[in-house]
Design a protein around this motif. Structure first.
Motif, mmCIF file in Angstrom:
data_model
loop_
_atom_site.group_PDB
_atom_site.id
_atom_site.type_symbol
_atom_site.label_atom_id
_atom_site.label_comp_id
_atom_site.label_asym_id
_atom_site.label_seq_id
_atom_site.Cartn_x
_atom_site.Cartn_y
_atom_site.Cartn_z
ATOM 1 N N ASN A 1 -11.927 -0.046 54.363
ATOM 2 C CA ASN A 1 -11.847 -1.465 54.728
ATOM 3 C C ASN A 1 -13.208 -2.029 55.125
ATOM 4 O OD1 ASN A 1 -9.141 -1.064 54.315
ATOM 5 N ND2 ASN A 1 -8.507 -2.171 56.146
ATOM 6 N N MET A 2 -14.068 -1.195 55.684
ATOM 7 C CA MET A 2 -15.377 -1.678 56.126
ATOM 8 C C MET A 2 -16.222 -2.107 54.924
ATOM 9 S SD MET A 2 -17.016 -2.409 58.738
ATOM 10 C CE MET A 2 -18.548 -2.590 59.569
ATOM 11 N N ARG A 3 -16.186 -1.303 53.866
ATOM 12 C CA ARG A 3 -16.972 -1.650 52.671
ATOM 13 C C ARG A 3 -16.459 -2.973 52.088
ATOM 14 N NH1 ARG A 3 -17.262 1.863 47.135
ATOM 15 N NH2 ARG A 3 -19.037 0.827 46.161
ATOM 16 N N SER A 4 -15.127 -3.141 52.094
ATOM 17 C CA SER A 4 -14.542 -4.386 51.588
ATOM 18 C C SER A 4 -15.004 -5.560 52.450
ATOM 19 C CB SER A 4 -13.014 -4.324 51.621
ATOM 20 O OG SER A 4 -12.549 -3.190 50.955
ATOM 21 N N LYS A 5 -14.968 -5.374 53.766
ATOM 22 C CA LYS A 5 -15.301 -6.471 54.685
ATOM 23 C C LYS A 5 -16.772 -6.869 54.568
ATOM 24 C CE LYS A 5 -14.488 -7.968 59.449
ATOM 25 N NZ LYS A 5 -14.036 -7.594 60.799
ATOM 26 N N VAL A 6 -17.654 -5.869 54.535
ATOM 27 C CA VAL A 6 -19.087 -6.165 54.424
ATOM 28 C C VAL A 6 -19.367 -6.830 53.065
ATOM 29 C CG1 VAL A 6 -21.414 -5.157 54.384
ATOM 30 C CG2 VAL A 6 -19.735 -4.310 56.016
ATOM 31 N N SER A 7 -18.715 -6.341 52.005
ATOM 32 C CA SER A 7 -18.891 -6.939 50.676
ATOM 33 C C SER A 7 -18.414 -8.386 50.668
ATOM 34 C CB SER A 7 -18.093 -6.160 49.620
ATOM 35 O OG SER A 7 -18.516 -4.826 49.575
ATOM 36 N N TYR A 8 -17.308 -8.638 51.364
ATOM 37 C CA TYR A 8 -16.744 -9.999 51.443
ATOM 38 C C TYR A 8 -17.749 -10.950 52.097
ATOM 39 C CZ TYR A 8 -13.987 -13.722 53.683
ATOM 40 O OH TYR A 8 -13.526 -14.928 54.149
ATOM 41 N N TYR A 9 -18.338 -10.516 53.224
ATOM 42 C CA TYR A 9 -19.296 -11.396 53.914
ATOM 43 C C TYR A 9 -20.616 -11.506 53.152
ATOM 44 C CZ TYR A 9 -16.357 -12.205 57.982
ATOM 45 O OH TYR A 9 -15.336 -12.629 58.811
ATOM 46 N N ASN A 10 -20.987 -10.439 52.415
ATOM 47 C CA ASN A 10 -22.223 -10.482 51.617
ATOM 48 C C ASN A 10 -22.015 -11.201 50.291
ATOM 49 O OD1 ASN A 10 -23.359 -8.942 53.574
ATOM 50 N ND2 ASN A 10 -23.668 -7.110 52.326
ATOM 51 N N ALA A 11 -20.741 -11.412 49.932
ATOM 52 C CA ALA A 11 -20.361 -11.988 48.633
ATOM 53 C C ALA A 11 -20.883 -11.143 47.472
ATOM 54 C CB ALA A 11 -20.835 -13.430 48.505
ATOM 55 N N SER A 12 -21.037 -9.856 47.711
ATOM 56 C CA SER A 12 -21.400 -8.928 46.626
ATOM 57 C C SER A 12 -20.921 -7.526 46.994
ATOM 58 C CB SER A 12 -22.914 -8.923 46.388
ATOM 59 O OG SER A 12 -23.554 -8.340 47.490
ATOM 60 N N MET A 13 -20.564 -6.772 45.969
ATOM 61 C CA MET A 13 -20.044 -5.428 46.210
ATOM 62 C C MET A 13 -21.143 -4.540 46.803
ATOM 63 S SD MET A 13 -17.154 -4.056 45.750
ATOM 64 C CE MET A 13 -17.015 -2.694 46.826
ATOM 65 N N VAL A 14 -20.862 -3.905 47.937
ATOM 66 C CA VAL A 14 -21.858 -3.028 48.556
ATOM 67 C C VAL A 14 -21.976 -1.751 47.718
ATOM 68 C CG1 VAL A 14 -22.427 -1.638 50.583
ATOM 69 C CG2 VAL A 14 -21.475 -3.921 50.886
ATOM 70 N N LEU A 15 -23.147 -1.537 47.119
ATOM 71 C CA LEU A 15 -23.392 -0.337 46.300
ATOM 72 C C LEU A 15 -24.516 0.517 46.877
ATOM 73 C CD1 LEU A 15 -23.187 -2.083 42.795
ATOM 74 C CD2 LEU A 15 -21.403 -0.724 43.873
ATOM 75 N N GLU A 16 -25.139 0.008 47.937
ATOM 76 C CA GLU A 16 -26.195 0.769 48.614
ATOM 77 C C GLU A 16 -26.011 0.629 50.112
ATOM 78 O OE1 GLU A 16 -30.285 -0.001 47.455
ATOM 79 O OE2 GLU A 16 -29.571 -0.355 45.415
ATOM 80 N N ASP A 17 -26.313 1.700 50.833
ATOM 81 C CA ASP A 17 -26.119 1.699 52.277
ATOM 82 C C ASP A 17 -27.406 1.289 52.976
ATOM 83 O OD1 ASP A 17 -25.084 2.110 54.771
ATOM 84 O OD2 ASP A 17 -25.448 4.274 54.763
ATOM 85 N N GLU A 18 -27.622 -0.026 53.101
ATOM 86 C CA GLU A 18 -28.853 -0.506 53.736
ATOM 87 C C GLU A 18 -28.657 -0.733 55.227
ATOM 88 O OE1 GLU A 18 -29.684 -3.955 51.432
ATOM 89 O OE2 GLU A 18 -30.572 -2.822 49.790
ATOM 90 N N GLY B 1 -26.365 0.664 57.216
ATOM 91 C CA GLY B 1 -25.855 1.790 57.997
ATOM 92 C C GLY B 1 -24.425 1.557 58.460
ATOM 93 N N LEU B 2 -23.827 0.472 58.006
ATOM 94 C CA LEU B 2 -22.461 0.154 58.430
ATOM 95 C C LEU B 2 -21.418 0.815 57.537
ATOM 96 C CD1 LEU B 2 -22.912 -3.684 58.981
ATOM 97 C CD2 LEU B 2 -22.505 -2.000 60.764
ATOM 98 N N VAL B 3 -21.802 1.057 56.278
ATOM 99 C CA VAL B 3 -20.834 1.541 55.290
ATOM 100 C C VAL B 3 -21.245 2.919 54.785
ATOM 101 C CG1 VAL B 3 -19.679 1.024 53.103
ATOM 102 C CG2 VAL B 3 -20.457 -0.841 54.558
ATOM 103 N N SER B 4 -20.277 3.827 54.742
ATOM 104 C CA SER B 4 -20.571 5.130 54.147
ATOM 105 C C SER B 4 -19.923 5.200 52.760
ATOM 106 C CB SER B 4 -20.050 6.246 55.038
ATOM 107 O OG SER B 4 -18.657 6.127 55.183
ATOM 108 N N LYS B 5 -20.328 6.161 51.944
ATOM 109 C CA LYS B 5 -19.772 6.401 50.608
ATOM 110 C C LYS B 5 -19.819 5.138 49.707
ATOM 111 C CE LYS B 5 -18.204 10.454 52.218
ATOM 112 N NZ LYS B 5 -17.029 10.556 53.009
ATOM 113 N N THR B 6 -20.997 4.546 49.618
ATOM 114 C CA THR B 6 -21.119 3.338 48.802
ATOM 115 C C THR B 6 -21.175 3.655 47.305
ATOM 116 O OG1 THR B 6 -23.480 3.476 49.175
ATOM 117 C CG2 THR B 6 -22.268 1.939 50.553
ATOM 118 N N ASN B 7 -21.159 4.962 46.980
ATOM 119 C CA ASN B 7 -21.178 5.348 45.563
ATOM 120 C C ASN B 7 -19.763 5.453 44.992
ATOM 121 O OD1 ASN B 7 -20.801 7.615 47.293
ATOM 122 N ND2 ASN B 7 -21.097 8.976 45.563
#
Lengths: 322, 437
Positions: B128-145, B147-153
C-alpha cells in the motif's frame, strides 16, 4: 496452645491467593510498566507443576512477567504471562502457569521478570510448584484448545498454530489423519479416503474460522469504541489528526521495533517522520520519555511542547514550540 | 473508477465469449480483466513519462481495451461447446454446512478488515505504501529515492488498481485502496466458484472453502499484500485451462493466457511459478492433443507475448526480475532450512493440517490411477503439473538458495506456498470424481 501453633503454621497458607493472570496479547502495554518502574530484576526457575506459589515481601505492588523458556533459553512473547503481586510482608500468591498455551505437564524452565515502583524491590522467601491432577490436566487441555491464536503484525507471514499442553495440535491432528488414511487403505475402503480427508480438514479449518470471526468483531468493536486497532493502537487516528493539523514533519518517540514508525509513516504520508525541526511530536509506547510542564524529553532529545490530544492507547500528540 | 475498470473488462469478456457460457461469468471476469488492462495502461504511461491522473489513466485504459478487443477478433468465430456433461457430485449436508461457516467467516473477516486501517507490516513499506507514494507523485515508484518504499522492482498490477481507484479523490483513501483489493479478490474467487459449480454448487462451495479456509489465506482475505491476488489470478488461469480441456474452445486458452499475464504483472513469482509451469502444461497438452493444433497457435503465442511484456518493461527500466536481485539465484545449502521447512508445513498454524491431507490425496490419486482404486477424470490430470512444479520450485528456492533465511525466520515461505496449495486443490477438485463427499 496446639490450636494456636497450628494457626501460625497455616496462616500463610490460608492467605495464599491465586492472583489474576493475563496472557500477553497485542494490547499488553509493556512499555508503560517498564517506563514507570523504579527497579527491576529477573530470576530463572525450573520445575514441574500447574502453578507456582511465591512467598514474598514487598513495599509496593510488584509487576511480574513469566516467560516460558525453551531448551535454548528463548521464549515466545504470546506465551508469556503477566500478573501483579500485592504489597505486604510475607505474602503468598499463586500464579496459574496453565493459563499459557506454553504450559506442559513435564518439567519446564521459566524466567520471571519483576518490576517495582520502589527502589527497595522485593524479597522472596520461598518458591514452590503446585502439582497438576489428572482432571485439571484435562480441563487445561480443553482450555488451551479454546484459546485464540495470537494476532500480530507478523501474522500475515506465519501463524503459530494451536498448542495443547505445549504440544502442537497440527502435528497431533495431522498424524491422526495419516493413521486414518492408512487404516482405510488397509481396509480397502478407498471410496472413503477423500471424503474423510476433506471432512477432517474442514473441521480444523472451521476452528480457525471461529478465531477469524472473533477477531473481526473484536477489532471492529475496538476501532469503533476506542479508536484503537490491535498492535497498531491509536496510530492510524494520530495520523489522521496530524493531517488535520497540517503537520509538516513528525518526531516519533517510541521504544521497540520499527513497526510503529512504518505504520505511522504510511498513514501520515505525505507528512514525513523525521528528527529535524518537527512540527509535531508523537509519544507512543516509549520507555524513555518524560514531560515536565512544557518540556518533553525523549532519549537525548528535548522539546518545548503543548499537548494537542491524548489517545486511548496512552499515546499523546504534542505541538512542538521549540 | 471501479465500475469503469469492471466495465472495460466485461466488454472484453463479453466480446470474447458472446454469452456462449452465460452472462454471469462475463460479469465476474470484468474486474480481473479490467485490472489487467489497467496495469498495461499504467505501464504505458510510465514508459511515456506521462503523469498518472484520472484523465490520462482513463484515456489509456480505453486505448488498451480497444487494442485487446481487436486482438481477440481472430477468435471471434470460435465454436462454443458448452454441452459437455460434467458429473455432479453429491455433498453431505454437514460438509456443506461446514463449508458455508468457513466461507462466511472469511467474508466477515475480509469485509471488516477492509474497513479497518491498513495494519500489516509489508503493506506499510511495500504494497500500500508504494501505491500511496505513487499516487501523490503521480508516477509509478520504480526507484527507492525517498527510503519510504521497499521492493520497487516488483511488478505493479496490485498498485495500479489502488492508484487508479483513488484518482478521483483529492486525497489518498486507505479504504478505497483496500476495498478495490477486496472486490478484485471476491470477483476472482467468485468466477472460479462459478466455473466449478458445474459439478454441483455444494461441491464448488466445499472446494472454495478448502482453499480460502487455509488459515493464512483467510487472514490474507482481509487487507493487503498481493499473495492472494496472485493466487486468485493463477486459479483463474488454471480454471480457464481446465475449461479448455472440457470444451476444446480456444478462447479459454486465450483467457487463461490473459490471467497468466496478470500473474506475471502481480508478483515476481508470477514469471517463475506461473508462467514457466503454464508453458510446460500447455506443451504437454499440445503434444497429447488429438487432431490439429493450428487453432491454438494464436491464443498460445498471444499469451506468451503478453506475459513477456513484464520482463520487457523491467529490462527497459533496469529493474531486477527476482525479488532480491542476484542473491535469489545463488546456490546455498543450509541444513537448518530442512527443519524449518517441515515445521512451516507440518507443525505451524499457517496451513494447519492442510499439507497432510493434500499430500495424502495426491498419493492416493496417483496410486489410484494406476490401480483403478478411485475414479478420476483423466482430462484434467495434466493440470496437476502446474501446482506440482510450483511446489517443487518453491522448495528449491527456499532449500537451495540464499532465500533459506526467509524460510527460517518465517517471512515469506508460508505465504508463497499458498499458491501451490491452492492450485493443487483446484486441479484435484476437477480430477477426482468422488461418488459423494
Amino acid at each position: 496452645m496446639w490450636i494456636l501453633s497450628l494457626l501460625v503454621v497455616l496462616i500463610p497458607q490460608a492467605f495464599a491467593e491465586e492472583v489474576a493472570v493475563t496472557l500477553f496479547s497485542e494490547n499488553t502495554a509493556i512499555e508503560d510498566i517498564v517506563s514507570s518502574s523504579v527497579s527491576h530484576a529477573h530470576a530463572d526457575i525450573s520445575g514441574k507443576g500447574r502453578a507456582i506459589r511465591l512467598t514474598y515481601s514487598t513495599t509496593e505492588p510488584l509487576s511480574v512477567f513469566v516467560a516460558f523458556r525453551n531448551t535454548k533459553g528463548a521464549f515466545k512473547t504470546f506465551e508469556t504471562l503477566q500478573t501483579v503481586l500485592r504489597a505486604g510482608q510475607l505474602q503468598e500468591a499463586t500464579i496459574d502457569l496453565s493459563k499459557s498455551p506454553g504450559w506442559s505437564i513435564g518439567k519446564r524452565s521459566y524466567r520471571l521478570y519483576f518490576f517495582s515502583d520502589s527502589k527497595e524491590g522485593a524479597q522472596f522467601h520461598d518458591i514452590e510448584f503446585e502439582k497438576a491432577s489428572v482432571p485439571s490436566i484435562i480441563a487445561i487441555g480443553i482450555r488451551h484448545f479454546a484459546m485464540l491464536q495470537p494476532y500480530s503484525p507478523a501474522s500475515y507471514h506465519r501463524l503459530p498454530g494451536y498448542s495443547i499442553l505445549s504440544i502442537p495440535l497440527t502435528v497431533v491432528a495431522g498424524m491422526a489423519l495419516l493413521v486414518i488414511v492408512c487404516l482405510l487403505v488397509a481396509l480397502k475402503r478407498f471410496e472413503l479416503i477423500v471424503p474423510v480427508i476433506v471432512t477432517v480438514i474442514l473441521v480444523t479449518q472451521a476452528r480457525f474460522s471461529l478465531d477469524a470471526m472473533i477477531y473481526s468483531t473484536k477489532h471492529m468493536s475496538e476501532w469503533m469504541h476506542n479508536g484503537t486497532y490491535s498492535t497498531a493502537g491509536s496510530l492510524p487516528r494520530i495520523a489522521a489528526r496530524l493531517q488535520k493539523e497540517d503537520a509538516t514533519s513528525v518526531y516519533l518517540c517510541h521504544t521497540g521495533t520499527t513497526y510503529a514508525q512504518k505504520l505511522l509513516q504510511y498513514h501520515a504520508y505525505p507528512v514525513l517522520l523525521g528528527d529535524d525541526a518537527p512540527s509535531h511530536i508523537v509519544v507512543h509506547k516509549s520507555t524513555n520519555w518524560s514531560i515536565d510542564g512544557e518540556t518533553l524529553k525523549c532519549n537525548d532529545d528535548e522539546f518545548r511542547v503543548s499537548l494537542i490530544e491524548t489517545f486511548d492507547d496512552g499515546s499523546a500528540l504534542y505541538q512542538n514550540n521549540s | 473508477m471501479t465500475l469503469l475498470l469492471t466495465a472495460q473488462g466485461w466488454v472484453v469478456a463479453r466480446r470474447l465469449l458472446q454469452k456462449n457460457y452465460g452472462s454471469v461469468i462475463e460479469i465476474l471476469l470484468g474486474l480481473p480483466l479490467g485490472a489487467l488492462i489497467n496495469v498495461f495502461a499504467v505501464a504505458v504511461l510510465s514508459l511515456a513519462g506521462i503523469e498518472l491522473h484520472a484523465l490520462s489513466i482513463i484515456g489509456v485504459n480505453i486505448g488498451v481495451t480497444l487494442i485487446l478487443l481487436i486482438s481477440v477478433q481472430p477468435l471471434h468465430k470460435a465454436k462454443s461447446n458448452n454441452l459437455v456433461e460434467e458429473s455432479t457430485i453429491k455433498v453431505h449436508k454437514a460438509i456443506g454446512a461446514l463449508s458455508i461457516v468457513i466461507l462466511a467467516a472469511t467474508l466477515l473477516y475480509a469485509v471488516s478488515h477492509t474497513i479497518l486501517p491498513t495494519f500489516h507490516y509489508d503493506s506499510t513499506t511495500n504494497w500500500n505504501m508504494r501505491s500511496k507514494v505513487s499516487y501523490y507523485n503521480a508516477s509509478m515508484v520504480l526507484e527507492d529515492e525517498s527510503g519510504l518504499v521497499s521492493k520497487t522492482n516488483y511488478p505493479f498490477l496490485y498498485h495500479a488498481v489502488q492508484i487508479s481507484v483513488n484518482t478521483f479523490s483529492p486525497n489518498w483513501s486507505d479504504k478505497s485502496a483496500n476495498g478495490i483489493h477486496f472486490l478484485l479478490t471476491l470477483s476472482m474467487f467468485g468466477a472460479v466458484f462459478h466455473l466449478l459449480s458445474r459439478r454441483g454448487r455444494s461441491y464448488a462451495l466445499t472446494a472454495m472453502a478448502l482453499i480460502v479456509g487455509i488459515p493464512l489465506l483467510t487472514l490474507h482475505a482481509g487487507q493487503s499484500y498481493a499473495d492472494i491476488t496472485l493466487v486468485g489470478f493463477a486459479l483463474l488461469s488454471l480454471a480457464m485451462l481446465i475449461e479448455f480441456r472440457r470444451t476444446n474452445d480456444p478462447r479459454f486458452v486465450l483467457l487463461s493466457g490473459l490471467f497468466l499475464a496478470a500473474c506475471v504483472w502481480t508478483k515476481a513469482d508470477g514469471i517463475f511459478f506461473c508462467f514457466i509451469p503454464w508453458l510446460i502444461v500447455i506443451a504437454f497438452l499440445l503434444v497429447r492433443h488429438s487432431g490439429s493444433i493450428g487453432y491454438l497457435r494464436y491464443p498460445v503465442a498471444y499469451s506468451v507475448v503478453l506475459s513477456f511484456s513484464w520482463p520487457f518493461f523491467a529490462v527497459a527500466k533496469g529493474l531486477s526480475l527476482t525479488p532480491h536481485g542476484s542473491s535469489d539465484v545463488e546456490i546455498l545449502t543450509n541444513i537448518e532450512a530442512v527443519g524449518a521447512f517441515s515445521r512451516a508445513l507440518f507443525v505451524s498454524g499457517s496451513f494447519g493440517i492442510y499439507w497432510y491431507g493434500l499430500l495424502s490425496v495426491l498419493v492416493v490419486a496417483f496410486i489410484g490411477v494406476r490401480r483403478n482404486m478411485i475414479e478420476i477424470d483423466r482430462r484434467y490430470i495434466l493440470t496437476l503439473l502446474w501446482g506440482l512444479i510450483a511446489m517443487a520450485g518453491y522448495m528449491g528456492v527456499y532449500l537451495l538458495t540464499s532465500n533459506t533465511e526467509y524460510l527460517i525466520i518465517g517471512q515469506s515461505f508460508d505465504r508463497q506456498m499458498l499458491l501451490p496449495a491452492s492450485l493443487l486443490t483446484l486441479s484435484l477438485a476437477y480430477t477426482l470424481i468422488p461418488r459423494h463427499l
